[in-house]
Design a protein around this motif. Structure first.
Motif, short mmCIF file in Angstrom:
data_model
loop_
_atom_site.label_atom_id
_atom_site.label_comp_id
_atom_site.label_asym_id
_atom_site.label_seq_id
_atom_site.Cartn_x
_atom_site.Cartn_y
_atom_site.Cartn_z
N PRO A 1 0.77 -1.25 0.00
CA PRO A 1 0.00 0.00 0.00
C PRO A 1 0.80 1.29 0.00
O PRO A 1 0.19 2.36 0.12
CB PRO A 1 -0.80 -0.11 1.30
CG PRO A 1 0.11 -0.87 2.23
CD PRO A 1 0.81 -1.87 1.34
N ARG A 2 2.12 1.22 -0.16
CA ARG A 2 2.89 2.45 -0.04
C ARG A 2 3.80 2.62 -1.25
O ARG A 2 4.57 1.72 -1.59
CB ARG A 2 3.72 2.41 1.24
CG ARG A 2 4.39 3.72 1.60
CD ARG A 2 4.79 3.76 3.06
NE ARG A 2 5.54 2.57 3.47
CZ ARG A 2 5.78 2.25 4.75
NH1 ARG A 2 5.32 3.01 5.72
NH2 ARG A 2 6.46 1.18 5.05
N ASN A 3 3.70 3.77 -1.92
CA ASN A 3 4.63 4.09 -2.99
C ASN A 3 6.01 4.39 -2.41
O ASN A 3 6.13 4.84 -1.27
CB ASN A 3 4.13 5.28 -3.80
CG ASN A 3 2.93 4.94 -4.66
OD1 ASN A 3 2.78 3.81 -5.13
ND2 ASN A 3 2.04 5.90 -4.88
N GLU A 4 7.03 4.16 -3.23
CA GLU A 4 8.42 4.32 -2.78
C GLU A 4 8.58 3.70 -1.39
O GLU A 4 9.03 4.32 -0.44
CB GLU A 4 8.83 5.79 -2.78
CG GLU A 4 8.83 6.40 -4.17
CD GLU A 4 9.45 7.78 -4.22
OE1 GLU A 4 10.41 8.03 -3.48
OE2 GLU A 4 8.96 8.61 -5.00
N ASN A 5 8.22 2.44 -1.34
CA ASN A 5 8.15 1.71 -0.07
C ASN A 5 9.56 1.34 0.39
O ASN A 5 10.09 0.29 0.04
CB ASN A 5 7.30 0.45 -0.26
CG ASN A 5 7.19 -0.38 1.02
OD1 ASN A 5 7.49 0.10 2.12
ND2 ASN A 5 6.75 -1.61 0.88
N ARG A 6 10.16 2.19 1.20
CA ARG A 6 11.51 1.95 1.68
C ARG A 6 11.54 1.16 2.99
O ARG A 6 12.61 0.71 3.40
CB ARG A 6 12.25 3.28 1.89
CG ARG A 6 12.53 4.03 0.59
CD ARG A 6 13.34 5.29 0.87
NE ARG A 6 13.66 6.01 -0.35
CZ ARG A 6 14.76 5.81 -1.08
NH1 ARG A 6 15.64 4.90 -0.69
NH2 ARG A 6 15.00 6.50 -2.17
N ASP A 7 10.43 1.02 3.66
CA ASP A 7 10.43 0.40 4.98
C ASP A 7 9.82 -0.99 5.05
O ASP A 7 10.03 -1.71 6.01
CB ASP A 7 9.71 1.32 5.98
CG ASP A 7 10.48 2.59 6.22
OD1 ASP A 7 11.58 2.52 6.79
OD2 ASP A 7 10.00 3.67 5.84
N GLY A 8 9.03 -1.38 4.03
CA GLY A 8 8.50 -2.72 3.98
C GLY A 8 7.27 -2.95 4.82
O GLY A 8 6.78 -2.06 5.54
#
Length: 696
Positions: A525-532
């Motif tokens: 659900p998150r764009n530019e998902n850097r945290d997973g």
């Protein structure tokens, strides 16, 4: 090319683009700068949001069918079977209901605060201490020389513990009354820049580095269950698996033209295993290990659809093994298929040092993070595996034959034949509510339904235009054709032996939502998902079902920095910040433990190991147990909570340093001017460590 401390390395295209404490050196050496290259999955299939008027209720999404009879491996020790059946919708086994969850564990601790990424220490909770069980270079055979940092040879390294251990497990030796055990560890990759002096000849570096890959099995001993383990040099079950070790290829691909080479015209025997990442321990006491970033070891034409889909290129590799062994250049006549011989699930028998390890083609070929097995109510063995690449998929294998309690010889054939599926997730929130920021939909959770799309069933290809052998060798291409869900780097996939639910660690995907690339979905659900994030799957019926429901256990990040996070409704200001979940494990009472590779983004914190409560009012509570040293990631967690001990593999400490200017001194930390004890070295050494109470 760029020169680092006198050695030639590939340029570091991830320099300045990593977030948190992830090193661009790790990106170069571990995964061949995958995030800097083109996305391998350019298929047109995309996620389908269910926006029908009838939505799935929260209760249905969290419901649980029969988990079935489970032959279990808890805390690394092979145990007797336990039955878990549906009961009042709880999904808990009888044993689990008598003390399931956070409060029931004997391993009680006060969560540590996040630790700065430049701290060169292994940080553990108050009342605990730690010591290495075994380190890179420790001699494991009687004839193995002591480790000499500045005088390494390939012959010595072949008799010593390998480098960058990732997956690990400890299996008690039957009849030893808890005093003897086997430690398994795989060795994912090497960093020659910190392993060797700049004056070492390049050919010697390559030879020693190659010998530091593979797998290790070592015997452990201790005085009693309250004392820490130490390894036994020269023990009869000790073994190194090297690039010269012969593996048997099993399943439908064995003998196929697609895997034949001039060195193996039969297409049945493969030397070595590469890029081993996570793994799993089977109910019959063997070890599974996943061949992940194998593409970085090969030069290949790089022009075919298959080469592009697997990230194979025509550039020189970082380690340049192709200069010494023709099989690592697929442009060489007779070795065109060598790349097809890697990317499999490996199975080894740690209790038989003379046994032939296997590569199982029935589980498909891709960048396996690992594989984890559960026995379904029907008796079939089910193995889950993630493909660790941006926008790639989640897979499930179901054995043809059934598990037989106590028949180890039979059970060791179960992964050779069966059905293969890939997952498609459908969300139940309106599309407009998935805003790409990680905002929770109006129904209060990220959840929905899913199905396992068939790739191979009954020994036949289910993919139009592809043969059975093609589906299993080019599994990514086959999956593209059936339309599964593109995920944010599925890494470890662990079924809970208490509830039967399956947990998927999606580490990150900073490319999601960028121009020309798929945007946020309810399952991602998150764009530019850097945290997973972590996905929780509930199979409909037993584990062999082709239908499931799902929800997100957490959307990771650091709430104190303003990150939009989600922890199953648990207050975000009461959790330890967590980012980039990688390896998963369970303790004896069903809590989930997560090791990280990337650290809380934006605030420069170290990677660590975290406990997560899965049931009751504290579901979603994250507590940090330890933090690893500078530049390191946390791998291979083993939770022996009944003995109040935890083990982790500390990988690539001091990654950004050099041999001449180390960036870490883990694990020996020899004080300046002090005389090292035998085996101690003033240099970073990947190691398996044990954390235990100070009163042990």
């Amino acid at each position: 090319m760029s020169e680092i401390s006198g050695r030639k390395f590939a340029l570091l295209p991830m320099l300045g683009h990593t977030k948190g404490k992830r090193s661009p050196v790790t990106c170069a050496l571990k995964c061949d700068n995958a995030c800097a290259g083109d996305v391998c999955n350019t298929s047109a299939n995309s996620y389908f949001r269910d926006i029908a008027s009838t939505t799935l209720s929260r209760r249905a999404a969290l419901g649980f069918g029969a988990a079935g009879a489970l032959a279990v491996v808890l805390g690394g020790a092979v145990t007797s079977g336990e039955t878990a059946v549906a009961d009042g919708g709880t999904g808990l086994s009888a044993a689990a209901k008598n003390g399931f969850g956070q409060g029931a564990s004997k391993l009680q601790f006060t969560a540590i605060p996040a630790v700065a990424s430049d701290v060169d220490a292994l940080t553990v909770p108050a009342g605990f201490t730690w010591q290495p069980v075994i380190r890179w270079g420790d001699p494991i055979f009687n004839d193995a020389p002591a480790f000499e940092l500045g005088n390494q040879t390939a012959a010595a390294q072949e008799r010593q513990f390998g480098y960058n251990n990732d997956y690990s497990d400890i299996l008690e030796i039957p009849g030893s009354k808890g005093r003897r055990a086997l430690l398994f560890a795989n060795h994912e990759y090497t960093n020659e820049n910190i392993m060797f002096p700049a004056s070492m000849p390049a050919g010697q570096m390559r030879a020693v580095g190659a010998a530091a890959h593979g797998l290790s099995v070592v015997e452990l001993e201790r005085k009693n269950k309250n004392k820490p383990w130490s390894y036994v040099q020269g023990a009869p079950l000790n073994r190194r698996y090297l690039n010269s070790t012969r593996y048997e290829l099993t399943g439908p691909v064995a003998g196929a033209d697609l895997v034949k080479t001039v060195a193996d015209p039969e297409g049945r025997w493969i030397n070595g295993t590469l890029g081993n990442c996570s793994g799993g321990t089977t109910p019959w006491g063997t070890i599974l290990s996943g061949e992940e970033n194998f593409n970085g070891y090969f030069v290949a034409p790089g022009t075919s659809a298959a080469d592009k889909r697997y990230g194979l290129t025509n550039k020189a590799t970082a380690r340049q093994w192709e200069l010494d062994d023709p099989r690592f250049n697929a442009n060489n006549a007779g070795y065109e298929n060598e790349t097809n011989r890697f990317g499999w699930i490996v199975e080894v028998d740690p209790f038989d040092p003379t046994s032939t390890p296997k590569k199982h083609s029935s589980l498909g070929r891709f960048k396996h993070e690992g594989a984890n097995v559960i026995v379904a109510k029907s008796g079939h063995v089910v193995a889950y595996s993630g493909d660790d690449e941006r926008f790639d998929y989640l897979y499930k294998f179901v054995s043809k034959a059934k598990y037989r309690e106590g028949d180890r010889k039979h059970n060791m054939t179960l992964l050779s034949e069966g059905d293969l599926y890939v997952a498609k997730f459908t969300g139940n929130a309106p599309a407009a509510e998935i805003d790409g920021k990680g905002t929770v939909p109006s129904d209060g959770s990220f959840d929905g339904t899913g199905e396992w799309l068939p790739l191979v069933v009954g020994g036949k290809s289910m993919v139009a235009g592809m043969s059975l052998e093609e589906v299993l060798v080019y599994t990514r291409l086959a999956a593209d054709k059936v339309g599964p869900t593109k995920m944010d780097r599925c890494e470890d996939v662990q079924p809970s032996l208490h509830t039967g639910k399956v947990y998927v660690a999606c580490t990150n995907n900073s490319d999601r939502g960028k121009p020309g690339k798929e945007g946020a979905t309810e399952a991602n659900p998150r764009n530019e998902n850097r945290d997973g994030h972590i996905v929780e799957i509930t199979e409909t019926g037993d584990q062999t079902s082709t239908k499931f429901t799902w929800n997100l256990l957490m959307v990771c990040g650091d709430p104190s920095t303003g990150d939009v996070t989600y922890f199953s409704g648990f207050p975000a200001d009461r959790v330890s910040p967590i980012s980039c979940p990688d390896n998963l494990a369970f303790d004896s009472v069903g809590n989930l433990w997560i090791s990280t590779d990337g650290a809380p983004s934006g605030i420069g914190k170290a990677d660590g190991l975290f406990k997560v409560t899965l049931d009751g009012p504290e579901r979603g509570r994250v507590e940090q147990f330890l933090a690893v040293p500078r530049d390191a990631e946390t791998c291979g967690p083993i939770i022996h909570d009944t003995e109040r001990s935890v083990f982790v593999s500390v990988q690539h400490p001091g990654e950004e340093g050099t041999f001449e200017a180390p960036n870490s001194y883990f694990p020996d930390y020899v004080a300046a001017g002090a005389t090292p004890r035998p085996g101690q070295v003033r240099a970073p050494r990947p190691a398996v460590v044990q954390v235990f109470p100070t009163d042990a």
